[in-house]
Design a protein around this motif. Structure first.
Motif, PDB file in Angstrom:
ATOM      1  N   ALA A  24       7.408 -21.615  15.053  1.00 19.85           N
ATOM      2  CA  ALA A  24       6.253 -22.517  15.102  1.00 19.85           C
ATOM      3  C   ALA A  24       6.697 -23.962  15.297  1.00 19.85           C
ATOM      4  O   ALA A  24       6.093 -24.706  16.083  1.00 19.85           O
ATOM      5  N   VAL A  25       7.755 -24.362  14.624  1.00 14.04           N
ATOM      6  CA  VAL A  25       8.273 -25.732  14.787  1.00 14.04           C
ATOM      7  C   VAL A  25       8.814 -25.920  16.206  1.00 14.04           C
ATOM      8  O   VAL A  25       8.565 -26.952  16.834  1.00 14.04           O
ATOM      9  N   VAL A  29       7.425 -28.671  18.885  1.00 13.17           N
ATOM     10  CA  VAL A  29       8.294 -29.734  19.390  1.00 13.17           C
ATOM     11  C   VAL A  29       8.541 -29.606  20.887  1.00 13.17           C
ATOM     12  O   VAL A  29       8.446 -30.592  21.623  1.00 13.17           O
ATOM     13  N   PHE A  30       8.851 -28.418  21.366  1.00  8.29           N
ATOM     14  CA  PHE A  30       9.311 -28.264  22.739  1.00  8.29           C
ATOM     15  C   PHE A  30       8.247 -27.802  23.725  1.00  8.29           C
ATOM     16  O   PHE A  30       8.254 -28.217  24.879  1.00  8.29           O
TER      17      PHE A  30
END
Length: 55
Positions: A24-25, A29-30
């Protein structure tokens, strides 16, 4: 008689939760695109294009 040691299996769900959180992070972010860069680029191209045509 011989003593047989039995080890309990460690739970798997903390690893699954950790992998999902990392995914999820990484997505946030990407991969997630808020669209501000694309809109600015299009507006700049349009502004440059119309100025050169009008002259």
């Amino acid at each position: 008689m011989a003593e047989i040691k039995i080890e309990k299996k460690k739970p798997l769900w903390p690893w699954i939760v950790a992998i999902l959180l990392i995914a999820a992070v990484a997505y946030y972010v990407f991969i997630q695109d808020d669209g501000t860069n694309n809109n600015m680029r299009v507006e700049t191209e349009n502004a440059i294009g119309t100025d050169t045509i009008a002259k």
